[in-house]
Design a protein around this motif. Structure first.
Motif, PDB file in Angstrom:
ATOM      1  N   ILE A 125       5.767  11.185  -2.220  1.00 51.15           N
ATOM      2  CA  ILE A 125       5.442  12.604  -2.182  1.00 51.15           C
ATOM      3  C   ILE A 125       5.055  13.032  -3.600  1.00 51.15           C
ATOM      4  CG2 ILE A 125       6.350  14.909  -1.658  1.00 51.15           C
ATOM      5  CD1 ILE A 125       6.219  13.163   0.853  1.00 51.15           C
ATOM      6  N   GLU A 126       3.809  13.463  -3.759  1.00 46.98           N
ATOM      7  CA  GLU A 126       3.309  13.809  -5.095  1.00 46.98           C
ATOM      8  C   GLU A 126       3.493  15.306  -5.322  1.00 46.98           C
ATOM      9  OE1 GLU A 126      -0.488  11.727  -5.720  1.00 46.98           O
ATOM     10  OE2 GLU A 126       0.829  10.044  -6.150  1.00 46.98           O
ATOM     11  N   ASP A 127       4.703  15.629  -5.756  1.00 45.09           N
ATOM     12  CA  ASP A 127       5.093  17.044  -5.826  1.00 45.09           C
ATOM     13  C   ASP A 127       5.170  17.571  -7.262  1.00 45.09           C
ATOM     14  OD1 ASP A 127       7.185  15.402  -6.479  1.00 45.09           O
ATOM     15  OD2 ASP A 127       8.693  16.398  -5.256  1.00 45.09           O
ATOM     16  N   ILE A 163      -5.557   2.927  -1.206  1.00 42.51           N
ATOM     17  CA  ILE A 163      -6.524   3.366  -0.194  1.00 42.51           C
ATOM     18  C   ILE A 163      -6.398   4.877  -0.123  1.00 42.51           C
ATOM     19  CG2 ILE A 163      -7.157   3.202   2.257  1.00 42.51           C
ATOM     20  CD1 ILE A 163      -5.577   0.435   2.181  1.00 42.51           C
ATOM     21  N   ARG A 164      -7.464   5.591  -0.443  1.00 40.95           N
ATOM     22  CA  ARG A 164      -7.370   7.049  -0.468  1.00 40.95           C
ATOM     23  C   ARG A 164      -8.738   7.665  -0.225  1.00 40.95           C
ATOM     24  NH1 ARG A 164      -5.792   7.282  -6.872  1.00 40.95           N
ATOM     25  NH2 ARG A 164      -7.691   6.336  -7.679  1.00 40.95           N
ATOM     26  N   GLY A 165      -8.761   8.986  -0.211  1.00 41.20           N
ATOM     27  CA  GLY A 165     -10.001   9.705   0.084  1.00 41.20           C
ATOM     28  C   GLY A 165     -10.988   9.630  -1.067  1.00 41.20           C
ATOM     29  N   ASP A 167     -12.483  11.855  -2.436  1.00 41.45           N
ATOM     30  CA  ASP A 167     -12.354  12.950  -3.401  1.00 41.45           C
ATOM     31  C   ASP A 167     -11.644  12.483  -4.672  1.00 41.45           C
ATOM     32  OD1 ASP A 167     -10.316  12.638  -1.470  1.00 41.45           O
ATOM     33  OD2 ASP A 167      -9.431  14.582  -1.949  1.00 41.45           O
ATOM     34  N   HIS A 168     -11.043  11.303  -4.634  1.00 36.87           N
ATOM     35  CA  HIS A 168     -10.361  10.787  -5.832  1.00 36.87           C
ATOM     36  C   HIS A 168     -11.188   9.787  -6.620  1.00 36.87           C
ATOM     37  CE1 HIS A 168      -6.595  12.839  -5.408  1.00 36.87           C
ATOM     38  NE2 HIS A 168      -6.614  12.583  -4.118  1.00 36.87           N
ATOM     39  N   ILE A 169     -12.414   9.537  -6.160  1.00 36.75           N
ATOM     40  CA  ILE A 169     -13.180   8.451  -6.777  1.00 36.75           C
ATOM     41  C   ILE A 169     -13.470   8.717  -8.261  1.00 36.75           C
ATOM     42  CG2 ILE A 169     -15.562   9.144  -6.219  1.00 36.75           C
ATOM     43  CD1 ILE A 169     -15.682   6.130  -5.083  1.00 36.75           C
ATOM     44  N   THR A 220       0.854  -1.186   0.000  1.00 37.38           N
ATOM     45  CA  THR A 220       0.000   0.000   0.000  1.00 37.38           C
ATOM     46  C   THR A 220       0.890   1.237   0.000  1.00 37.38           C
ATOM     47  OG1 THR A 220      -0.047   0.173   2.404  1.00 37.38           O
ATOM     48  CG2 THR A 220      -1.737  -1.216   1.384  1.00 37.38           C
ATOM     49  N   ARG A 221       0.256   2.380  -0.177  1.00 40.40           N
ATOM     50  CA  ARG A 221       1.052   3.614  -0.137  1.00 40.40           C
ATOM     51  C   ARG A 221       0.223   4.747   0.411  1.00 40.40           C
ATOM     52  NH1 ARG A 221      -2.433   6.521  -2.942  1.00 40.40           N
ATOM     53  NH2 ARG A 221      -2.608   6.158  -5.165  1.00 40.40           N
ATOM     54  N   PHE A 222       0.945   5.752   0.896  1.00 39.49           N
ATOM     55  CA  PHE A 222       0.326   7.025   1.240  1.00 39.49           C
ATOM     56  C   PHE A 222       1.014   8.023   0.330  1.00 39.49           C
ATOM     57  CE2 PHE A 222       0.303  10.829   4.200  1.00 39.49           C
ATOM     58  CZ  PHE A 222      -1.000  11.171   3.907  1.00 39.49           C
ATOM     59  N   ALA A 223       0.200   8.815  -0.390  1.00 38.88           N
ATOM     60  CA  ALA A 223       0.760   9.639  -1.462  1.00 38.88           C
ATOM     61  C   ALA A 223       0.332  11.098  -1.342  1.00 38.88           C
ATOM     62  CB  ALA A 223       0.322   9.063  -2.806  1.00 38.88           C
ATOM     63  N   PRO A 224       0.771  11.771  -0.285  1.00 35.98           N
ATOM     64  CA  PRO A 224       0.319  13.155  -0.098  1.00 35.98           C
ATOM     65  C   PRO A 224       0.947  14.129  -1.084  1.00 35.98           C
ATOM     66  CG  PRO A 224       1.992  12.630   1.518  1.00 35.98           C
ATOM     67  CD  PRO A 224       1.710  11.355   0.771  1.00 35.98           C
ATOM     68  N   SER A 225       0.208  15.171  -1.418  1.00 31.56           N
ATOM     69  CA  SER A 225       0.757  16.290  -2.188  1.00 31.56           C
ATOM     70  C   SER A 225       1.284  17.298  -1.168  1.00 31.56           C
ATOM     71  CB  SER A 225      -0.335  16.952  -3.024  1.00 31.56           C
ATOM     72  OG  SER A 225      -0.958  15.984  -3.833  1.00 31.56           O
ATOM     73  N   PRO A 226       2.521  17.691  -1.289  1.00 32.62           N
ATOM     74  CA  PRO A 226       3.089  18.561  -0.236  1.00 32.62           C
ATOM     75  C   PRO A 226       2.692  20.024  -0.405  1.00 32.62           C
ATOM     76  CG  PRO A 226       4.759  18.047  -1.849  1.00 32.62           C
ATOM     77  CD  PRO A 226       3.509  17.353  -2.308  1.00 32.62           C
TER      78      PRO A 226
HETATM   79  N1  GLU Z   1      -1.690  13.207  -4.001  1.00 36.12           N
HETATM   80  C1  GLU Z   1      -3.072  12.984  -3.805  1.00 36.12           C
HETATM   81  C2  GLU Z   1      -3.575  13.844  -2.665  1.00 36.12           C
HETATM   82  O1  GLU Z   1      -2.794  14.286  -1.831  1.00 36.12           O
HETATM   83  C3  GLU Z   1      -3.409  11.552  -3.464  1.00 36.12           C
HETATM   84  C4  GLU Z   1      -3.400  10.694  -4.642  1.00 36.12           C
HETATM   85  C5  GLU Z   1      -3.753   9.255  -4.379  1.00 36.12           C
HETATM   86  O2  GLU Z   1      -3.790   8.822  -3.216  1.00 36.12           O
HETATM   87  O3  GLU Z   1      -3.940   8.559  -5.366  1.00 36.12           O
HETATM   88  O4  GLU Z   1      -4.754  14.086  -2.582  1.00 36.12           O
END
Ligand code: GLU
Length: 473
Positions: free
Chosen positions: A41-43, A201-203, A205-207, A5-11
């Motif tokens: 880190i999604e920068d 696994i994410r929020g 808002d990305h659906i 899994t991953r956590f992919a925050p935008s900084p």
């Molecule tokens: N970088 C995106 C965000 O911070 C998340 C993208 C993802 O989890 O696929 O909202």
């Protein structure tokens, strides 16, 4: 296959409560499945991303103890890879250059809205066809993904169930901007593929992005991961969680005196359940966590419950654990614990009464620091001439005490009461104010024991001097 899994925050800001919960769920699921957890880190949004935000996110993850097995990866370091795959899609005619200028697209959008149709990019629109036909090779352009026009995208979301979107609803997404930079929806797919992510696994808002991303996976010939979209967190009052609800950054919770384990326990229950159990150690939540027990409906933040849990953790955790987080608060107050009793003993005595480490830190000063005055209200009430005899009697007994223990000090108070034929309060309260400076503390015999003989003697003498001065006035 190993779960990853991953956590992919935008900084673009600090780690907030919603992000922390997403990170926790991803982390827990990986641990539960004996898999791995990646931090990415999604920068790619160069204008909004900052190093400060990257540092804040990492600080928040560290404080929560959400350690990652791989990363942090940075998307800005992977542009070559994204571009290589965009070129590949171009060569396969799965992506194409679009020269239609923004002004034209805006005009078309307005026409569509005026005509009551959903605004979307339409590659077959005569004016777009015309713009592309008339363009020269070096003209500014974006690259768009050629979305399938037929059929639909179907996926089984672990939280929301089966979701089906017709391809006719999805337009051709920009995957490379005019300035040559790749866009979020493309990078995320390439990363999740390259990093062998099995569960996204994410929020929620990305659906809406997910069907588009699935089409990109398929165009690349990449396996499609599984998805779980978590619902929103609402504030105490049912509106969207925002800064108005006070602490939103995870580090604000540290500043406000929460223990990370209490916050993690609170967050795991904010949208996930196991029967009606409320308290979960990290081991327990790891053992019991499952994606299909995550709630579909939004969860409301409840500060009262978080406080209750925090008090529970202060009371029941290993004092050494509490001490390690209390230290930060003591440092803020310049309280040096080398100069007094073992802080673990103080936590055992005072912790029970405290909902936060801030309250705890506010109550432990007198164990380590001498004070120059007594709390005015407490002194007015309890350091009166009538307290002189109890304090003098207790002082003499304290000074001659052979064994320094709570029991012995309890006996000192009892004997003082007996000698003077007064009730407990007449001795205990003046002693409390003398020794702690204020009118509130845990049991005064236990407090005196930890404060230590030298300080207790000096403080009773100080209280007697205070009474004498008051009498003289
Ligand atoms: N970088 C995106 C965000 O911070 C998340 C993208 C993802 O989890 O696929 O909202």
């Amino acid at each position: 296959m190993k779960v990853k899994t991953r956590f992919a925050p935008s900084p673009t800001g600090f780690l907030h409560i919603g992000g922390a919960r997403t990170a926790l769920y991803s982390w827990l699921f990986a641990k539960h499945m004996e898999g791995e957890f990646v931090l990415r880190i999604e920068d790619t949004d160069l204008e909004r991303s900052t190093q400060e935000a990257v540092d804040a996110i990492i600080e928040g993850m560290d404080w929560l103890g959400l350690n990652w097995d791989e990363g942090p990866y940075y998307q800005t370091k992977r542009f070559d890879r994204y571009n290589q795959l965009i070129d590949q899609l171009m060569a396969e005619d799965k992506a194409y250059k679009c020269y239609a200028p923004k002004e034209l697209l805006d005009e078309i959008r307005e026409e569509q809205m005026a005509a009551g149709v959903k605004p979307r990019y339409d590659a077959a629109h005569p004016r777009i066809v015309e713009a592309n036909a008339g363009a020269k090779d070096g003209d500014p352009h974006v690259i768009r993904f050629r979305n399938p026009t037929e059929g639909s995208v179907v996926f089984d979301d672990h939280i929301r169930g089966r979701i089906e979107i017709s391809n006719s609803e999805l337009d051709d997404l920009i995957i490379r901007r005019t300035d040559g930079s790749p866009t979020y929806n493309f990078c995320v797919v390439v990363d999740d593929w390259d990093m062998e992510i099995t569960h996204v696994i994410r929020g929620e808002d990305h659906i809406n992005n997910t069907p588009r991303q699935i089409n990109i996976y398929q165009a690349l010939g990449a396996p499609v991961p599984e998805f779980a979209h978590c619902s929103m967190i609402l504030g105490d009052d049912g509106t969207k969680l925002s800064k108005r609800h006070g602490a939103v950054s995870v580090m604000q919770y540290r500043d406000d005196g929460y223990l990370p384990n209490a916050l993690l326990n609170y967050l795991v229950r904010l949208g996930w359940s196991h029967g009606d159990q409320e308290v979960f150690s990290i081991e327990e939540m790891t053992k019991l966590f499952s994606l299909d027990k995550i709630s579909k409906s939004a969860s409301a933040f409840n500060t009262e419950k978080l406080l209750w849990l925090n008090n529970h953790y202060i009371k029941t955790s290993d004092p050494e654990y509490v001490a390690s987080y209390l230290q930060w608060h003591l440092d803020q107050r310049n309280i040096d614990t080398a100069n007094g009793p073992d802080v673990k003993e103080v936590i055992k005595l005072v912790g029970e009464r405290c909902n936060t480490l801030v309250e705890l830190a506010d109550q432990v000063g007198y164990f380590y620091q001498d004070f120059e005055t007594f709390d005015a209200d407490a002194a007015k009430k309890h350091l009166r001439p009538v307290a002189k005899a109890p304090l003098e009697t207790a002082l003499a007994k304290v000074e001659s005490l052979a064994e320094w223990s709570t029991e012995a000090l309890h006996q000192v108070i009892a004997d003082t009461c007996a000698d003077l034929e007064v009730g407990m309060g007449k001795v205990g309260m003046p002693l409390r104010v003398a020794v702690t400076g204020g009118g509130q503390s845990p049991s005064v015999d236990a407090v005196m024991c930890l404060v230590g003989k030298e300080r207790v003697v000096a403080r009773i003498q100080m209280a007697l001097a205070f009474i004498a001065e008051r009498e003289a006035q």
